[in-house]
Design a protein around this motif. Sequence first.
Motif, PDB file in Angstrom:
ATOM      1  N   UNK A 265      52.704  37.656  32.498  1.00 57.60           N
ATOM      2  CA  UNK A 265      51.905  37.583  33.722  1.00 57.60           C
ATOM      3  C   UNK A 265      51.978  36.196  34.337  1.00 57.60           C
ATOM      4  N   UNK A 266      51.550  36.104  35.573  1.00 59.48           N
ATOM      5  CA  UNK A 266      51.461  34.818  36.259  1.00 59.48           C
ATOM      6  C   UNK A 266      50.304  34.873  37.250  1.00 59.48           C
ATOM      7  N   UNK A 267      49.861  33.703  37.704  1.00 60.50           N
ATOM      8  CA  UNK A 267      48.820  33.639  38.727  1.00 60.50           C
ATOM      9  C   UNK A 267      47.489  34.192  38.286  1.00 60.50           C
ATOM     10  N   UNK A 268      47.066  33.831  37.076  1.00 56.57           N
ATOM     11  CA  UNK A 268      45.819  34.371  36.536  1.00 56.57           C
ATOM     12  C   UNK A 268      44.615  33.775  37.258  1.00 56.57           C
ATOM     13  N   UNK A 269      43.698  34.645  37.650  1.00 56.93           N
ATOM     14  CA  UNK A 269      42.427  34.211  38.253  1.00 56.93           C
ATOM     15  C   UNK A 269      41.294  34.956  37.575  1.00 56.93           C
ATOM     16  N   UNK A 270      40.277  34.223  37.138  1.00 52.87           N
ATOM     17  CA  UNK A 270      39.166  34.816  36.386  1.00 52.87           C
ATOM     18  C   UNK A 270      37.854  34.534  37.107  1.00 52.87           C
ATOM     19  N   UNK A 271      37.046  35.566  37.246  1.00 50.51           N
ATOM     20  CA  UNK A 271      35.710  35.419  37.820  1.00 50.51           C
ATOM     21  C   UNK A 271      34.750  36.328  37.061  1.00 50.51           C
ATOM     22  N   UNK A 272      33.499  36.352  37.481  1.00 44.71           N
ATOM     23  CA  UNK A 272      32.492  37.209  36.861  1.00 44.71           C
ATOM     24  C   UNK A 272      31.763  38.000  37.942  1.00 44.71           C
ATOM     25  N   UNK A 273      31.282  39.181  37.562  1.00 40.50           N
ATOM     26  CA  UNK A 273      30.371  39.882  38.459  1.00 40.50           C
ATOM     27  C   UNK A 273      29.094  39.060  38.575  1.00 40.50           C
TER      28      UNK A 273
END
Length: 243
Positions: free
Chosen positions: A90-98
């Motif tokens: 994978x590439x361009x990982x973006x992590x957030x939360x509800x």
Amino acid sequence: LSNRFSGLDVATNPATNIDGFSALETDRSDWGARLYVSKETPLENILEKLQYEGCFIFRYKQGDATKPQYIHIKDSYSSGDITTLTKNDITGVNISHTQVSNIITDFTVNYQKHPATDEYRSQETFAVSSDRTKYNIDTLENKKTFNLDYLVEQNDIQEQTNRNDSFINYYHSILGTPKIIISFTIISLEYLNLEVGSVINFDNSNMHPEFPFGVTNGWTDLTFMITKTGKTVGKTKITARQI
């Protein structure tokens, strides 16, 4: 309903020709529902309400009417049901939360709707005071009332043990705490066929970032379901939500 009024048909039977039907049927085998329609109602409205109360999603893969699919979150998954990705896939990982403002810690569920008066004759409630304290939620916030038209059995509504034991259990597992949202682009040709509803996780010893924000045990106990895809030549963009 789908078969009789919308023309949905399968080659042999739903268990073998509709992706996800057999698993959903197993997890809902003890649930009881009563369907009545006393006035003209769009079929789409009825089907959407049934899937909401039945805790599943119905869709066509890639919009293809020959590929019907039922999606729900199982109580557990075997290793064969999960695709494990590494940072090399994978590439361009973006992590957030509800958002905490969107979680539900207090449920009121009205059910057993009377067909003549449209009144709800039964009610179940469920609240998690420890979560309200943990996330500093005010007494009047993060509460929701659900009005169910078709579910009629108390055991299918009230808090029990497993995710698929009841309506409250299922939706609390999804909405009761903040969940991780991860998006990325798949560059490994091996996994370009991943689709909405696919279940994935990440190799804890070969993933970047090593620790998602707020998680001390790395990726070990995290499982995700894909909720959105975007396909181009040689790449698949993915958005997945923690389950």
